[in-house]
Every structure is written in structure tokens, then in C-alpha cells.
Scaffold this motif. Structure first.
Motif, PDB file in Angstrom:
ATOM      1  N   ILE A   3       0.821  -1.212   0.000  1.00  0.00           N
ATOM      2  CA  ILE A   3       0.000   0.000   0.000  1.00  0.00           C
ATOM      3  C   ILE A   3       0.856   1.264   0.000  1.00  0.00           C
ATOM      4  CG2 ILE A   3      -1.764   1.285   1.229  1.00  0.00           C
ATOM      5  CD1 ILE A   3      -2.725  -1.277  -0.121  1.00  0.00           C
ATOM      6  N   TYR A   4       1.863   1.322   0.890  1.00  0.00           N
ATOM      7  CA  TYR A   4       2.708   2.509   0.919  1.00  0.00           C
ATOM      8  C   TYR A   4       3.497   2.658  -0.388  1.00  0.00           C
ATOM      9  CZ  TYR A   4       1.849   3.139   5.923  1.00  0.00           C
ATOM     10  OH  TYR A   4       1.258   3.368   7.142  1.00  0.00           O
ATOM     11  N   GLY A   5       4.006   1.555  -0.899  1.00  0.00           N
ATOM     12  CA  GLY A   5       4.769   1.613  -2.142  1.00  0.00           C
ATOM     13  C   GLY A   5       3.921   2.073  -3.312  1.00  0.00           C
ATOM     14  N   TYR A   6       2.714   1.514  -3.431  1.00  0.00           N
ATOM     15  CA  TYR A   6       1.828   1.892  -4.535  1.00  0.00           C
ATOM     16  C   TYR A   6       1.424   3.361  -4.433  1.00  0.00           C
ATOM     17  CZ  TYR A   6      -2.223   1.817  -7.653  1.00  0.00           C
ATOM     18  OH  TYR A   6      -3.123   2.087  -8.663  1.00  0.00           O
ATOM     19  N   THR A   7       1.041   3.801  -3.222  1.00  0.00           N
ATOM     20  CA  THR A   7       0.559   5.172  -3.052  1.00  0.00           C
ATOM     21  C   THR A   7       1.671   6.194  -3.207  1.00  0.00           C
ATOM     22  OG1 THR A   7      -1.071   4.293  -1.481  1.00  0.00           O
ATOM     23  CG2 THR A   7      -0.785   6.669  -1.528  1.00  0.00           C
ATOM     24  N   LEU A   8       2.902   5.815  -2.912  1.00  0.00           N
ATOM     25  CA  LEU A   8       4.013   6.762  -2.986  1.00  0.00           C
ATOM     26  C   LEU A   8       4.623   6.840  -4.381  1.00  0.00           C
ATOM     27  CD1 LEU A   8       6.035   8.668  -1.583  1.00  0.00           C
ATOM     28  CD2 LEU A   8       7.403   6.643  -1.023  1.00  0.00           C
ATOM     29  N   PHE A   9       4.905   5.688  -4.996  1.00  0.00           N
ATOM     30  CA  PHE A   9       5.710   5.676  -6.213  1.00  0.00           C
ATOM     31  C   PHE A   9       4.897   5.778  -7.499  1.00  0.00           C
ATOM     32  CE2 PHE A   9       8.488   3.455  -3.104  1.00  0.00           C
ATOM     33  CZ  PHE A   9       9.551   4.363  -3.130  1.00  0.00           C
ATOM     34  N   ILE A  10       3.690   5.236  -7.538  1.00  0.00           N
ATOM     35  CA  ILE A  10       2.888   5.312  -8.755  1.00  0.00           C
ATOM     36  C   ILE A  10       2.556   6.762  -9.113  1.00  0.00           C
ATOM     37  CG2 ILE A  10       0.746   4.627  -9.870  1.00  0.00           C
ATOM     38  CD1 ILE A  10       2.817   2.405  -9.571  1.00  0.00           C
ATOM     39  N   PRO A  11       2.101   7.598  -8.158  1.00  0.00           N
ATOM     40  CA  PRO A  11       1.871   9.009  -8.515  1.00  0.00           C
ATOM     41  C   PRO A  11       3.133   9.728  -8.986  1.00  0.00           C
ATOM     42  CG  PRO A  11       0.738   8.471  -6.476  1.00  0.00           C
ATOM     43  CD  PRO A  11       1.616   7.304  -6.795  1.00  0.00           C
ATOM     44  N   VAL A  12       4.283   9.388  -8.406  1.00  0.00           N
ATOM     45  CA  VAL A  12       5.530  10.018  -8.852  1.00  0.00           C
ATOM     46  C   VAL A  12       5.824   9.644 -10.304  1.00  0.00           C
ATOM     47  CG1 VAL A  12       8.023  10.119  -8.497  1.00  0.00           C
ATOM     48  CG2 VAL A  12       6.492  10.160  -6.527  1.00  0.00           C
ATOM     49  N   GLY A  13       5.682   8.361 -10.636  1.00  0.00           N
ATOM     50  CA  GLY A  13       5.903   7.929 -12.008  1.00  0.00           C
ATOM     51  C   GLY A  13       4.931   8.579 -12.975  1.00  0.00           C
TER      52      GLY A  13
ATOM     53  N   SER B 105       2.467  17.820 -20.335  1.00  0.00           N
ATOM     54  CA  SER B 105       1.256  18.245 -19.635  1.00  0.00           C
ATOM     55  C   SER B 105       1.623  19.250 -18.554  1.00  0.00           C
ATOM     56  CB  SER B 105       0.541  17.033 -19.015  1.00  0.00           C
ATOM     57  OG  SER B 105      -0.575  17.457 -18.266  1.00  0.00           O
ATOM     58  N   GLU B 106       1.147  20.474 -18.704  1.00  0.00           N
ATOM     59  CA  GLU B 106       1.420  21.519 -17.720  1.00  0.00           C
ATOM     60  C   GLU B 106       0.468  21.458 -16.531  1.00  0.00           C
ATOM     61  OE1 GLU B 106       3.981  23.459 -17.787  1.00  0.00           O
ATOM     62  OE2 GLU B 106       4.687  22.774 -19.751  1.00  0.00           O
ATOM     63  N   LEU B 107      -0.574  20.625 -16.616  1.00  0.00           N
ATOM     64  CA  LEU B 107      -1.549  20.526 -15.530  1.00  0.00           C
ATOM     65  C   LEU B 107      -1.119  19.562 -14.434  1.00  0.00           C
ATOM     66  CD1 LEU B 107      -4.849  20.421 -17.636  1.00  0.00           C
ATOM     67  CD2 LEU B 107      -3.787  22.400 -16.540  1.00  0.00           C
ATOM     68  N   ALA B 108      -0.053  18.802 -14.674  1.00  0.00           N
ATOM     69  CA  ALA B 108       0.376  17.792 -13.706  1.00  0.00           C
ATOM     70  C   ALA B 108       0.866  18.450 -12.422  1.00  0.00           C
ATOM     71  CB  ALA B 108       1.480  16.927 -14.310  1.00  0.00           C
ATOM     72  N   ASN B 109       0.411  17.932 -11.299  1.00  0.00           N
ATOM     73  CA  ASN B 109       0.795  18.432  -9.986  1.00  0.00           C
ATOM     74  C   ASN B 109       1.048  17.224  -9.090  1.00  0.00           C
ATOM     75  OD1 ASN B 109       0.317  19.295  -7.110  1.00  0.00           O
ATOM     76  ND2 ASN B 109       0.110  21.289  -8.081  1.00  0.00           N
ATOM     77  N   LEU B 110       2.258  17.129  -8.563  1.00  0.00           N
ATOM     78  CA  LEU B 110       2.644  15.947  -7.795  1.00  0.00           C
ATOM     79  C   LEU B 110       1.810  15.797  -6.529  1.00  0.00           C
ATOM     80  CD1 LEU B 110       4.425  13.506  -7.375  1.00  0.00           C
ATOM     81  CD2 LEU B 110       6.184  15.005  -6.401  1.00  0.00           C
ATOM     82  N   LEU B 111       1.577  16.892  -5.812  1.00  0.00           N
ATOM     83  CA  LEU B 111       0.780  16.816  -4.591  1.00  0.00           C
ATOM     84  C   LEU B 111      -0.651  16.374  -4.884  1.00  0.00           C
ATOM     85  CD1 LEU B 111       1.899  19.908  -2.492  1.00  0.00           C
ATOM     86  CD2 LEU B 111       2.295  17.498  -1.997  1.00  0.00           C
ATOM     87  N   GLU B 112      -1.212  16.854  -5.984  1.00  0.00           N
ATOM     88  CA  GLU B 112      -2.561  16.444  -6.345  1.00  0.00           C
ATOM     89  C   GLU B 112      -2.599  14.964  -6.716  1.00  0.00           C
ATOM     90  OE1 GLU B 112      -3.888  19.076  -9.390  1.00  0.00           O
ATOM     91  OE2 GLU B 112      -4.415  20.685  -7.982  1.00  0.00           O
ATOM     92  N   CYS B 113      -1.551  14.461  -7.382  1.00  0.00           N
ATOM     93  CA  CYS B 113      -1.491  13.033  -7.710  1.00  0.00           C
ATOM     94  C   CYS B 113      -1.413  12.193  -6.445  1.00  0.00           C
ATOM     95  CB  CYS B 113      -0.280  12.756  -8.615  1.00  0.00           C
ATOM     96  SG  CYS B 113      -0.427  13.379 -10.298  1.00  0.00           S
ATOM     97  N   TRP B 114      -0.572  12.589  -5.489  1.00  0.00           N
ATOM     98  CA  TRP B 114      -0.482  11.865  -4.213  1.00  0.00           C
ATOM     99  C   TRP B 114      -1.818  11.897  -3.479  1.00  0.00           C
ATOM    100  CZ3 TRP B 114       4.927  14.158  -2.878  1.00  0.00           C
ATOM    101  CH2 TRP B 114       5.921  13.204  -3.173  1.00  0.00           C
ATOM    102  N   SER B 115      -2.432  13.067  -3.444  1.00  0.00           N
ATOM    103  CA  SER B 115      -3.701  13.198  -2.744  1.00  0.00           C
ATOM    104  C   SER B 115      -4.787  12.373  -3.416  1.00  0.00           C
ATOM    105  CB  SER B 115      -4.110  14.676  -2.693  1.00  0.00           C
ATOM    106  OG  SER B 115      -5.249  14.866  -1.899  1.00  0.00           O
ATOM    107  N   LEU B 116      -4.815  12.370  -4.741  1.00  0.00           N
ATOM    108  CA  LEU B 116      -5.826  11.621  -5.484  1.00  0.00           C
ATOM    109  C   LEU B 116      -5.693  10.127  -5.233  1.00  0.00           C
ATOM    110  CD1 LEU B 116      -8.117  11.806  -7.575  1.00  0.00           C
ATOM    111  CD2 LEU B 116      -6.384  11.605  -9.358  1.00  0.00           C
ATOM    112  N   TYR B 117      -4.490   9.594  -5.340  1.00  0.00           N
ATOM    113  CA  TYR B 117      -4.276   8.162  -5.109  1.00  0.00           C
ATOM    114  C   TYR B 117      -4.490   7.815  -3.636  1.00  0.00           C
ATOM    115  CZ  TYR B 117      -2.647   6.535  -9.661  1.00  0.00           C
ATOM    116  OH  TYR B 117      -2.579   6.145 -10.979  1.00  0.00           O
ATOM    117  N   GLY B 118      -4.125   8.730  -2.746  1.00  0.00           N
ATOM    118  CA  GLY B 118      -4.307   8.463  -1.321  1.00  0.00           C
ATOM    119  C   GLY B 118      -5.761   8.326  -0.935  1.00  0.00           C
TER     120      GLY B 118
END
Length: 289
Positions: free
Chosen positions: A154-164, A174-187
Motif C-alpha cells: 500500500i505505501y509503495g503503490y501510493t508513494l511511487f505510482i503518482p511520482v511515475g 502536460s502543464e496541468l500535472a501536480n505531484l501533490l494532487e497526484c499523491w492526494s488523489l491516489y491516497g
């Protein structure tokens, strides 16, 4: 007639004859404070992408937040309980785009505790499933490899998949990409697995498969609904490939949850007494009768 300069508005009242020479400056000349430099109250801030800058100012002060300070990471957890509960409700019962629910303030507080809850519930549900599948009367052992396996998954999937995903989107423009939003969305998407883990400990395999498939469908639909506007910012072929990758990776997570935690004879959990040549068992197990 008005004229601005030096931070003031000069207002001159011209008489009917239009002769400035007959204007009484004492009565007709008025000065007002200029508001040309004021910022409109409804002015919108330009959207930011990725992580916030390492040096920021808050409340008009010159306080700085660096990567090695606690205050830098504290800003990612700046959310109250009501906001987290609202976001959890929006994740389970989506009515609007989740990125709109975040209102430009994605957090890591909710995703961290949701992931931690999923880990604990998977361990509990997997243990119950193993206990119910045990046919003999031998003492049952808590296998804490289930706990470490759940944490890694769970931690690995939630942490690394959004980063990738974030790096791929940035690479393809894509200029709309936001790392924090990806982490929050997957979380917050992990919240579905809390419900699935609570009901998937049944010894009936078909029922467990049904629960996991429903959980996969709900969570992947939540991800695709909110990721599609970001993915579509790339070219059409790239967005299709990224959508397929997102679905396949999430299907892999669902399959891993089913096989590792809610399957009889899970490859993660080992039967008591399989610890070594002396059949003494694993020290990570705790026996109970």
C-alpha cells in the motif's frame, strides 16, 4: 478634470465659462488617496504545479521554509478534520471532480492515515481469512509477514505510482500535472480498500472475488474521472497509453490484495511450523489457542 501622480488623484472642478483662470483652487481642487496600486479582492492567483517552492513567505512575514525544516513539510498537512471528512465523502460518493473538492489545497494528512488504516485492516482481514480457512485443530499463529506485506504494497503503490505518473505527464508536455494532487488523489482512492478489507475475509472465494472486483471498479473509476482532464492535456495517443497503464497498475493492486490477503493458502502467510528444518516455526508468528 483629473490627473494622477505621486500616489494621488487630482480632481479639478472647471467653472461654466471653461476658464481655468477663474477657478478657485481653494474650493474646487480636491485631493484623494490613489488606489491604483491596490490588488483587487477577487484577483485569482496563478496556478502552481508540482511541489511548492522550498522558500515561501506566509502572513506577510519573511519567514522561510527550506527542505530540511519541519515547517516545509507541515504545509502539506495543513488541513482540518472537517476538510478531510469532506474529501473522504467525495472519494466514496463522487459528485464533482475531486480536484475541485481539493480547492487548490491538496494534503498528505488524509492519504497517510487512509493508507495506514488500509494496511492495518488488510492485516486483520487477512488474518481472519487465514483462520477461517484452517481445517485442523492445530494452534493458529498470527503471521506478521501479512502486516509487512500490506505496508510494502500500500505505501509503495501510493508513494511511487503518482511520482511515475507525474514524471510521465511532465515528459509528454502536460502543464496541468501536480505531484501533490497526484499523491492526494491516489491516497483518497485507497479509502475504498478499507471497506473491501472489512468484508472480504469470508471463506467463500466467489464472494471475496466479488468484493474485490467492486472495489477495483469504484476506485479505478474515481481515478480515471479525475485524471482524464490531466491526461488529455497530452496528445491523443499518449493519453490513451497512460490511461491503459493506470488501469493495469490498479488492476495489479486489486489482484495482489485478493491473492495475498484474501485467498486460502496465501503466498504471504505461511502455515505454522514452516519456519525451518527444525519445524520450529517463524519467530514473527504469535500463537494463540
Amino acid at each position: 478634470m483629473s490627473r494622477s501622480g505621486s500616489g494621488y488623484d487630482a480632481v479639478v472642478d472647471v467653472d461654466d465659462e471653461g476658464d481655468l483662470g477663474h477657478t478657485d483652487l481653494q474650493d474646487d481642487l480636491e485631493f484623494h488617496a490613489s488606489n491604483f496600486n491596490d490588488t483587487p479582492a477577487n484577483a485569482r492567483k496563478a496556478p502552481s504545479s508540482g511541489l511548492p517552492p522550498p522558500v515561501t513567505a506566509s502572513g506577510g512575514s519573511s519567514s522561510k521554509r527550506f527542505l530540511w525544516t519541519i515547517s516545509f513539510y507541515a504545509q502539506f498537512f495543513d488541513v482540518d478534520t472537517s476538510a478531510v471528512l469532506q474529501r473522504c465523502g467525495a472519494a466514496l460518493f463522487p459528485r464533482a471532480n475531486f480536484l475541485d473538492v481539493l480547492e487548490g489545497n491538496p494534503d498528505l494528512y488524509g492519504p497517510f492515515w487512509i493508507a495506514t488504516t488500509v494496511v492495518l485492516v488488510l492485516f486483520l482481514g487477512g488474518t481472519i481469512s487465514q483462520y477461517l480457512s484452517q481445517n485442523d485443530k492445530a494452534p493458529f499463529a498470527y503471521d506478521f509477514t501479512l502486516l509487512s506485506g500490506a505496508a510494502g504494497l500500500i505505501y509503495g503503490y501510493t508513494l511511487f505510482i503518482p511520482v511515475g505518473l507525474f514524471l510521465a505527464l511532465r515528459y509528454f508536455g502536460s502543464e496541468l500535472a501536480n505531484l501533490l494532487e497526484c499523491w492526494s488523489l491516489y491516497g483518497y482512492a485507497n479509502l475504498v480498500w478499507v471497506v473491501v478489507a472489512f468484508v472480504s475475509w469470508s471463506p467463500l472465494e466467489i464472494l471475496n472475488w466479488a468484493f474485490v472486483i467492486v472495489g477495483f471498479g469504484m476506485s479505478v473509476a474515481f481515478l480515471l474521472r479525475n485524471l482524464y482532464p490531466v491526461l488529455s492535456a497530452t496528445d491523443r495517443q499518449t493519453s490513451k497509453i497512460l490511461l491503459i497503464v493506470v488501469v493495469m497498475l490498479h488492476a495489479g493492486l486489486a489482484l495482489a490484495i485478493k491473492i495475498l490477503f484474501f485467498a486460502h493458502g496465501s503466498p504471504v502467510a505461511r502455515a505454522p511450523g514452516e519456519g525451518g528444518p527444525d519445524k520450529g516455526g517463524d519467530s514473527s508468528k504469535m500463537m494463540f489457542f
